[in-house]
Scaffold this motif. Structure first.
Motif, short mmCIF file in Angstrom:
data_model
loop_
_atom_site.label_atom_id
_atom_site.label_comp_id
_atom_site.label_asym_id
_atom_site.label_seq_id
_atom_site.Cartn_x
_atom_site.Cartn_y
_atom_site.Cartn_z
N THR A 169 0.82 -1.22 0.00
CA THR A 169 0.00 0.00 0.00
C THR A 169 0.85 1.26 0.00
O THR A 169 0.50 2.25 -0.62
CB THR A 169 -0.92 0.01 1.23
OG1 THR A 169 -0.13 -0.19 2.42
CG2 THR A 169 -1.96 -1.10 1.13
N THR A 170 1.99 1.23 0.72
CA THR A 170 2.89 2.39 0.77
C THR A 170 4.26 1.95 0.28
O THR A 170 4.81 0.96 0.77
CB THR A 170 3.01 2.93 2.22
OG1 THR A 170 1.70 3.18 2.73
CG2 THR A 170 3.82 4.22 2.23
N PHE A 211 2.70 -5.86 -5.80
CA PHE A 211 2.60 -4.45 -6.23
C PHE A 211 1.35 -4.18 -7.08
O PHE A 211 1.28 -3.16 -7.76
CB PHE A 211 3.85 -4.05 -7.01
CG PHE A 211 5.11 -4.06 -6.19
CD1 PHE A 211 5.41 -2.99 -5.36
CD2 PHE A 211 5.97 -5.13 -6.21
CE1 PHE A 211 6.56 -2.99 -4.59
CE2 PHE A 211 7.12 -5.15 -5.44
CZ PHE A 211 7.43 -4.07 -4.62
N ARG A 212 0.36 -5.06 -7.04
CA ARG A 212 -0.76 -5.01 -7.99
C ARG A 212 -1.54 -3.70 -7.97
O ARG A 212 -1.93 -3.19 -9.03
CB ARG A 212 -1.71 -6.19 -7.76
CG ARG A 212 -2.35 -6.25 -6.37
CD ARG A 212 -3.08 -7.57 -6.20
NE ARG A 212 -3.70 -7.74 -4.89
CZ ARG A 212 -3.06 -8.19 -3.82
NH1 ARG A 212 -1.78 -8.51 -3.92
NH2 ARG A 212 -3.69 -8.33 -2.67
N VAL A 213 -1.79 -3.12 -6.80
CA VAL A 213 -2.64 -1.92 -6.77
C VAL A 213 -1.92 -0.69 -7.30
O VAL A 213 -2.54 0.34 -7.53
CB VAL A 213 -3.17 -1.63 -5.34
CG1 VAL A 213 -4.07 -2.75 -4.87
CG2 VAL A 213 -2.04 -1.38 -4.36
N THR A 251 -9.80 -9.27 -8.60
CA THR A 251 -10.61 -8.81 -7.46
C THR A 251 -10.03 -7.59 -6.76
O THR A 251 -10.59 -7.14 -5.77
CB THR A 251 -10.74 -9.94 -6.42
OG1 THR A 251 -9.44 -10.33 -5.95
CG2 THR A 251 -11.44 -11.15 -7.01
N MET A 252 -8.92 -7.03 -7.25
CA MET A 252 -8.29 -5.93 -6.52
C MET A 252 -9.17 -4.69 -6.54
O MET A 252 -9.89 -4.41 -7.50
CB MET A 252 -6.90 -5.63 -7.09
CG MET A 252 -6.86 -5.12 -8.50
SD MET A 252 -5.14 -4.80 -9.02
CE MET A 252 -5.40 -4.43 -10.75
N THR A 253 -9.08 -3.96 -5.45
CA THR A 253 -9.85 -2.73 -5.27
C THR A 253 -8.91 -1.63 -4.81
O THR A 253 -7.83 -1.89 -4.27
CB THR A 253 -10.94 -2.93 -4.20
OG1 THR A 253 -10.32 -3.26 -2.95
CG2 THR A 253 -11.90 -4.03 -4.61
#
Length: 603
Positions: A169-170, A211-213, A251-253
């Motif tokens: 996320t970070t 690292f998908r998002v 399914t990533m959000t």
């Protein structure tokens, strides 16, 4: 922490001793627990701001990175053995989000803790080592372990914050994440074919998943063909990681909004077309039995998520053949139950069956004849093996079979079919209710029977209501099945006329409200409060306040419930259907008996 001041004078000496111990132990598995504990100690010390001075000495951070972190991020012989011989254990220990303590996870945590106070030097040191290791691999492509260690180090230094649902996320702003991913992961994901250097392939899949998002949507779309190719790998870890990566990309959000999907339905539909065949091939593969691998529940879950998110026009042509393939798997598991060690695999098979039923019925656009035909075709495929499962009392499968039967009964328009009429007495048989896992499915099936054809059942058995009340009474008498008992009472309240319901109201209310009385005056636990609220809402909404008064036989108790429980629980209902029933019941109360609310404060 409790004795920080007393320990402060000994901390420097103690830390040097622990550091020396961590450095002195090699990769031998005998020292795994010891090394893990020493690294955990160093991580804890490094995390305290007042200990910063211990790591500011010249060469301290460099020594930790070079002599502790990098060696423990490398793949050892024991890891290679687990990768080949115990692949499911390897995945459990190394998968993204794993909470199992290993040398690798310890070294990763230590680097990320050092980044808090020494971000610039730690980042530079790690990137220097990454580049050196990548150059080694570039000079000699057989030296895949160098790249493996480099990518492990890259993930450790790049990620500053991580969540199970989102991955990283970070990120560390000092690391060129996009360049490294493009040059050393995406570009070489399928180099040499799906069987080439499988350990490195698995780590590259894990890296892109982490690292998908942060990846552009266009990049994600271009990765799917490579991942589908890797799903065809014969290596358990590689094809499982590939299936998992497809699922997590689909399914990533966004981190800020878990209800919003990043990939649209059309993109997911394109993946469904290409990935369904390879994923089902994994699920059906005889190699799993031959190699004694557990059935691949992650591949089956990926199918579930693709099926749920793809547009109807895309999935429709595949539903019939997919149902047949899933049915063959159910037959195999029923014939050889000991060969399937994964309850999750079984769960996702039946989730897929349920999705197929709903989708095929929805496709008919409300045409009753077409819906009846589709349900009949589905039953013709599934019922032979369902009958065997019920006859053999296959506990692992029965709970799901009952749920699917309830779904099919609900989906078929018109009256209850003769097939279900013949099964009804078996549904009420006490032996079926003795297995706790069957109870939710049996309750839903009985609710479907009641909604579909109460008059049919009453014509067949005049003691029907009493028999069902007795079952519900037994369920409500056990803490384990109490909720199911209340749900069965709700089914009776919804389906029966007041004349049939009235004789049983005192028993229904006494058993349903005992949990409410036990916790009085505190609010009951939410998992009991909502079913109780549903029951009261159905009774009042359908039959009026007078029926509730009659059943309770105590006006003061009714007033206490409304002013306490009802007022507390109504705002907490989230389901739109439940909320509607609660609002209707509340309106009837206000209209039919204003004295109940005369002294209440309404917001």
């Amino acid at each position: 922490k409790c004795y920080e001041e007393e320990f402060q004078g000994h901390l420097a000496k103690q830390t040097r001793a622990v550091w020396s111990l961590a450095v002195s132990k090699g990769p031998d598995t005998r020292f795994d627990e010891l090394v893990t504990q020493t690294v955990t100690y160093l991580t804890t010390v490094a995390g305290q701001p007042w200990n910063r001075g211990l790591f500011e000495a010249e060469g301290a951070v460099q020594g930790i990175i070079e002599r502790i972190c990098v060696p423990n991020l490398a793949m050892r012989q024991i890891d290679l053995d687990a990768f080949e011989e115990r692949p499911d254990d390897y995945i459990r220990d190394n998968i993204e989000g794993s909470e199992i303590s290993t040398r690798t996870s310890g070294a990763t945590s230590l680097i990320r803790r050092l980044l808090v106070h020494f971000e610039a030097p730690v980042t530079q040191l790690c990137l220097t080592h990454c580049q050196r290791l990548l150059d080694e691999y570039k000079r000699d492509n057989s030296a895949w372990q160098s790249k493996y260690t480099a990518l492990s180090l890259f993930m450790a230094v790049s990620v500053k914050g991580q969540m199970r649902h989102h991955g990283a996320t970070t990120l560390n702003a000092g690391v060129p994440v996009e360049r490294i991913l493009n040059d050393h992961v995406f570009a070489s994901l399928v180099d040499g074919g799906p069987e080439h250097q499988p350990q490195l392939k698995a780590l590259m899949i894990k890296t892109l998943t982490t690292f998908r998002v942060h990846l552009p949507v266009a990049t994600c779309v271009t990765l799917f063909p490579s991942l589908i190719t890797l799903v065809r790998s014969r290596n358990y870890v590689v094809h499982t990681y590939a299936a998992l990566a497809i699922d997590r990309l689909v399914t990533m959000t966004p981190v800020s909004d878990r209800k919003k999907n990043i990939l649209d339905a059309e993109a997911v539909g394109s993946v469904f077309r290409e990935a369904l065949g390879p994923l089902m091939d994994l699920a059906e593969s005889r190699e799993y039995i031959k190699n004694r691998w557990p059935y691949n529940d992650r591949a089956m879950k990926t199918i579930t998520d693709l099926l749920a998110r793809s547009p109807p026009a895309v999935v429709s042509p595949s539903l019939g053949s997919l149902l047949l393939r899933l049915n063959k798997l159910i037959v195999r598991i029923n014939d050889y139950p000991l060969a399937c060690h994964s309850g999750q695999f079984i769960r996702y098979i039946f989730e897929n069956v349920a999705l197929i039923v709903r989708r095929r019925v929805a496709e008919q656009g409300g045409d009753a004849a077409a819906e009846l035909r589709v349900v009949g075709e589905t039953e013709a495929v599934l019922f032979p093996v369902f009958q065997e499962i019920l006859n053999k009392q296959q506990e692992d499968l029965m709970a799901y079979v009952l749920q699917i039967m309830a779904l099919l009964l609900e989906a078929a328009p018109g009256e209850i079919s003769q097939t279900y009429i013949m099964l009804f007495n078996a549904v009420l048989a006490p032996t079926n209710w003795d297995m706790a896992g069957n109870v939710p499915g049996l309750v839903r099936l009985l609710q479907a029977y009641l909604r579909k054809g109460t008059s049919q059942l009453l014509a067949m058995d005049s003691n029907l209501v009493l028999r069902i009340v007795n079952v519900a009474e037994t369920l409500a008498g056990s803490r384990r099945t109490e909720q199911s008992g209340i749900k069965l009472f709700i089914g009776l309240a919804e389906a029966l006329d007041l004349q049939l319901l009235r004789p049983h109201l005192p028993v229904i209310l006494r058993l349903s409200l005992k949990r409410l009385k036990a916790s009085w005056p505190r609010p009951p636990v939410r998992r009991f409060a909502l079913p109780i609220m549903d029951l009261l809402s159905v009774l009042v909404g359908k039959h009026g306040v007078g029926v509730l008064k009659e059943g309770l036989r105590d006006t003061s108790l009714l007033h206490a419930i409304q002013k306490g429980f009802w007022a507390d629980t109504l705002p907490k209902i989230q389901s739109s259907g439940r909320r509607k029933a609660g609002i209707i019941a509340t309106t009837r109360m206000l209209v039919e008996d204003e004295s109940i609310w005369a002294d209440a404060e309404l917001v």
